[in-house]
Design a protein around this motif. Structure first.
Motif, PDB file in Angstrom:
ATOM      1  N   TYR A  18       1.167  -0.860   0.392  1.00  0.00           N
ATOM      2  CA  TYR A  18       0.342  -0.079  -0.078  1.00  0.00           C
ATOM      3  C   TYR A  18       0.708   1.504  -0.023  1.00  0.00           C
ATOM      4  CZ  TYR A  18      -3.853   3.165   1.339  1.00  0.00           C
ATOM      5  OH  TYR A  18      -4.301   5.027   1.752  1.00  0.00           O
ATOM      6  N   THR A  19       0.511   2.584  -0.891  1.00  0.00           N
ATOM      7  CA  THR A  19       0.654   3.721  -1.241  1.00  0.00           C
ATOM      8  C   THR A  19       0.238   4.712  -0.693  1.00  0.00           C
ATOM      9  OG1 THR A  19       2.746   2.569  -2.289  1.00  0.00           O
ATOM     10  CG2 THR A  19       2.701   4.883  -1.963  1.00  0.00           C
ATOM     11  N   THR A  20       0.530   5.342   0.951  1.00  0.00           N
ATOM     12  CA  THR A  20      -0.557   6.702   1.247  1.00  0.00           C
ATOM     13  C   THR A  20      -0.143   8.050   0.262  1.00  0.00           C
ATOM     14  OG1 THR A  20       0.798   6.114   3.372  1.00  0.00           O
ATOM     15  CG2 THR A  20      -0.682   8.386   2.528  1.00  0.00           C
ATOM     16  N   GLY A  21      -1.880   7.978  -0.283  1.00  0.00           N
ATOM     17  CA  GLY A  21      -1.845   8.603  -1.254  1.00  0.00           C
ATOM     18  C   GLY A  21      -2.605   7.921  -2.730  1.00  0.00           C
ATOM     19  N   THR A  22      -1.831   7.168  -3.262  1.00  0.00           N
ATOM     20  CA  THR A  22      -2.436   5.867  -4.310  1.00  0.00           C
ATOM     21  C   THR A  22      -2.757   5.136  -4.150  1.00  0.00           C
ATOM     22  OG1 THR A  22       0.005   6.540  -5.119  1.00  0.00           O
ATOM     23  CG2 THR A  22      -0.998   4.934  -6.222  1.00  0.00           C
ATOM     24  N   GLY A  23      -2.955   4.254  -3.295  1.00  0.00           N
ATOM     25  CA  GLY A  23      -3.359   2.790  -2.846  1.00  0.00           C
ATOM     26  C   GLY A  23      -2.393   1.961  -2.960  1.00  0.00           C
ATOM     27  N   PHE A  24      -3.185   0.724  -3.743  1.00  0.00           N
ATOM     28  CA  PHE A  24      -2.406  -0.577  -3.324  1.00  0.00           C
ATOM     29  C   PHE A  24      -1.513  -0.080  -5.144  1.00  0.00           C
ATOM     30  CE2 PHE A  24      -5.571  -2.830  -1.348  1.00  0.00           C
ATOM     31  CZ  PHE A  24      -4.514  -3.157  -0.197  1.00  0.00           C
ATOM     32  N   GLU A  25      -0.478  -1.463  -4.998  1.00  0.00           N
ATOM     33  CA  GLU A  25       0.412  -1.493  -6.375  1.00  0.00           C
ATOM     34  C   GLU A  25      -0.223  -2.407  -7.391  1.00  0.00           C
ATOM     35  OE1 GLU A  25       3.453  -3.164  -5.540  1.00  0.00           O
ATOM     36  OE2 GLU A  25       3.051  -5.157  -4.498  1.00  0.00           O
ATOM     37  N   ALA A  26      -0.423  -2.499  -8.448  1.00  0.00           N
ATOM     38  CA  ALA A  26      -0.289  -2.864  -9.960  1.00  0.00           C
ATOM     39  C   ALA A  26      -0.052  -4.351  -9.823  1.00  0.00           C
ATOM     40  CB  ALA A  26      -0.314  -2.312 -10.712  1.00  0.00           C
ATOM     41  N   ALA A  27       0.525  -4.919  -9.284  1.00  0.00           N
ATOM     42  CA  ALA A  27       1.150  -6.423  -8.968  1.00  0.00           C
ATOM     43  C   ALA A  27       0.759  -7.000  -8.039  1.00  0.00           C
ATOM     44  CB  ALA A  27       3.082  -6.402  -9.364  1.00  0.00           C
ATOM     45  N   GLU A  28       0.643  -7.921  -8.313  1.00  0.00           N
ATOM     46  CA  GLU A  28       0.291  -8.955  -7.068  1.00  0.00           C
ATOM     47  C   GLU A  28      -1.160  -9.553  -7.155  1.00  0.00           C
ATOM     48  OE1 GLU A  28       3.420  -9.798  -3.665  1.00  0.00           O
ATOM     49  OE2 GLU A  28       3.601  -7.383  -3.533  1.00  0.00           O
ATOM     50  N   GLY A  29      -2.203 -10.184  -5.845  1.00  0.00           N
ATOM     51  CA  GLY A  29      -3.356 -10.441  -6.270  1.00  0.00           C
ATOM     52  C   GLY A  29      -4.227 -10.052  -4.601  1.00  0.00           C
ATOM     53  N   TYR A  30      -5.179 -10.757  -5.054  1.00  0.00           N
ATOM     54  CA  TYR A  30      -6.334 -10.939  -3.790  1.00  0.00           C
ATOM     55  C   TYR A  30      -6.845 -11.619  -3.840  1.00  0.00           C
ATOM     56  CZ  TYR A  30      -9.892  -9.001  -6.025  1.00  0.00           C
ATOM     57  OH  TYR A  30     -11.203  -8.447  -7.293  1.00  0.00           O
ATOM     58  N   LEU A  31      -7.259 -11.735  -2.091  1.00  0.00           N
ATOM     59  CA  LEU A  31      -8.578 -13.418  -2.382  1.00  0.00           C
ATOM     60  C   LEU A  31      -9.645 -12.070  -1.459  1.00  0.00           C
ATOM     61  CD1 LEU A  31      -5.774 -15.962  -0.844  1.00  0.00           C
ATOM     62  CD2 LEU A  31      -6.200 -15.681  -2.842  1.00  0.00           C
ATOM     63  N   THR A  32     -10.555 -13.098  -1.634  1.00  0.00           N
ATOM     64  CA  THR A  32     -11.775 -12.410  -1.588  1.00  0.00           C
ATOM     65  C   THR A  32     -12.091 -13.773  -0.192  1.00  0.00           C
ATOM     66  OG1 THR A  32     -12.703 -11.820  -2.526  1.00  0.00           O
ATOM     67  CG2 THR A  32     -14.484 -11.837  -1.750  1.00  0.00           C
ATOM     68  N   ILE A  33     -13.060 -13.485   0.883  1.00  0.00           N
ATOM     69  CA  ILE A  33     -12.580 -14.337   2.032  1.00  0.00           C
ATOM     70  C   ILE A  33     -14.789 -14.130   2.828  1.00  0.00           C
ATOM     71  CG2 ILE A  33     -12.193 -15.804   4.561  1.00  0.00           C
ATOM     72  CD1 ILE A  33      -9.390 -14.306   3.386  1.00  0.00           C
ATOM     73  N   THR A  34     -15.544 -15.029   2.561  1.00  0.00           N
ATOM     74  CA  THR A  34     -16.949 -14.883   2.627  1.00  0.00           C
ATOM     75  C   THR A  34     -17.175 -16.298   3.637  1.00  0.00           C
ATOM     76  OG1 THR A  34     -16.845 -14.644   0.354  1.00  0.00           O
ATOM     77  CG2 THR A  34     -18.749 -15.365   1.545  1.00  0.00           C
ATOM     78  N   PHE A  35     -18.029 -15.343   4.577  1.00  0.00           N
ATOM     79  CA  PHE A  35     -18.030 -16.341   5.655  1.00  0.00           C
ATOM     80  C   PHE A  35     -19.497 -16.577   5.583  1.00  0.00           C
ATOM     81  CE2 PHE A  35     -15.037 -13.376   7.555  1.00  0.00           C
ATOM     82  CZ  PHE A  35     -13.898 -14.417   8.533  1.00  0.00           C
ATOM     83  N   THR A  36     -20.579 -17.842   4.783  1.00  0.00           N
ATOM     84  CA  THR A  36     -21.331 -18.161   4.927  1.00  0.00           C
ATOM     85  C   THR A  36     -22.074 -18.851   5.920  1.00  0.00           C
ATOM     86  OG1 THR A  36     -20.518 -20.293   4.043  1.00  0.00           O
ATOM     87  CG2 THR A  36     -20.725 -19.054   2.425  1.00  0.00           C
ATOM     88  N   THR A  37     -21.246 -18.199   7.477  1.00  0.00           N
ATOM     89  CA  THR A  37     -21.877 -18.604   8.436  1.00  0.00           C
ATOM     90  C   THR A  37     -21.282 -17.488   9.410  1.00  0.00           C
ATOM     91  OG1 THR A  37     -21.240 -20.210   9.282  1.00  0.00           O
ATOM     92  CG2 THR A  37     -22.487 -21.458   7.886  1.00  0.00           C
ATOM     93  N   ALA A  38     -22.300 -17.738  10.418  1.00  0.00           N
ATOM     94  CA  ALA A  38     -21.512 -16.593  11.755  1.00  0.00           C
ATOM     95  C   ALA A  38     -20.804 -17.384  12.228  1.00  0.00           C
ATOM     96  CB  ALA A  38     -22.456 -16.644  13.046  1.00  0.00           C
ATOM     97  N   PHE A  39     -19.349 -16.430  12.384  1.00  0.00           N
ATOM     98  CA  PHE A  39     -18.810 -17.057  13.475  1.00  0.00           C
ATOM     99  C   PHE A  39     -17.916 -16.032  14.870  1.00  0.00           C
ATOM    100  CE2 PHE A  39     -17.944 -18.987   9.478  1.00  0.00           C
ATOM    101  CZ  PHE A  39     -16.885 -20.414  10.153  1.00  0.00           C
ATOM    102  N   PRO A  40     -18.250 -16.569  16.101  1.00  0.00           N
ATOM    103  CA  PRO A  40     -18.031 -15.727  17.127  1.00  0.00           C
ATOM    104  C   PRO A  40     -16.408 -15.277  16.992  1.00  0.00           C
ATOM    105  CG  PRO A  40     -17.673 -18.317  17.831  1.00  0.00           C
ATOM    106  CD  PRO A  40     -17.713 -17.754  15.793  1.00  0.00           C
TER     107      PRO A  40
END
Length: 189
Positions: free
Chosen positions: A76-98
């Motif tokens: 992360y770069t302040t004022g710009t955001g994330f760099e263009a290279a590399e990736g990301y994962l989306t994690i979804t909680f399909t049930t509630a977790f404590p």
């Protein structure tokens, strides 16, 4: 005799009925816990580069079913955001977790060079939304957890936690750790 229903509008009745039926469904379909900085923290990172890559985090706040978070290995770069290279994962909680639940995300494909991150925890799904590929580098890595749909420059209040495993802290030039995202405090979130 006066007919009280004479001036009744079926159109108004149908609109009111549709409104009453959709309001409860809308809340259920869009239920999501909004996490604040420090509501989850990273607990482990394995970046040996031999397709044993993994990371873990613990929830310090309960989450509702439908909650989504993203984890990226982009700096992360302040004022710009994330760099263009590399990736990301989306994690979804399909049930509630404590609060106190630890989640481990691992590379589920042991054959290099394929990376397929997932988890064996029931009630959680992992989607790999790669730009350049989510892959943990043995040379040093940064992980950032956030919420929202903007994967280039998330809102300043969307960051939950971050981890720099680069030998130095955030904001040091040429380390590969990038800047600490807004709202996060080093050593606390």
């Amino acid at each position: 005799m006066h007919n009280a229903y004479k001036h009744f509008s079926y159109s108004a009745y149908l609109k009111a009925l549709l409104f009453l039926l959709t309001v409860p469904l809308t809340g259920a379909l869009n239920a999501q816990t909004t996490l604040a900085p420090g509501d989850a923290v990273f607990t482990l990172i394995n970046m040996e580069g031999n397709n044993d890559d993994a990371f873990g985090f613990v929830l310090l706040s309960a989450v509702e079913a439908g909650t989504q978070i993203s984890v990226t290995d982009k700096e992360y770069t302040t004022g710009t955001g994330f760099e263009a290279a590399e990736g990301y994962l989306t994690i979804t909680f399909t049930t509630a977790f404590p609060c106190g639940t630890e989640v481990i995300i691992t590379d589920m494909d042991p054959d290099p060079p394929v990376y397929a991150f997932g988890t064996t925890t029931p009630g959680i799904t992992v989607s790999d939304n790669t730009d350049q590929g989510f892959q943990l580098s043995s040379a040093g890595e940064t992980l950032v957890m956030y919420q929202g749909d903007n994967h280039v420059s998330p809102c300043s209040t969307c960051f939950v936690t971050a981890l720099a495993n680069t030998g130095v802290g955030f904001g040091v030039a040429t380390t590969g750790s990038g800047d600490l995202p807004p709202g996060l405090v080093e050593g606390q979130s």
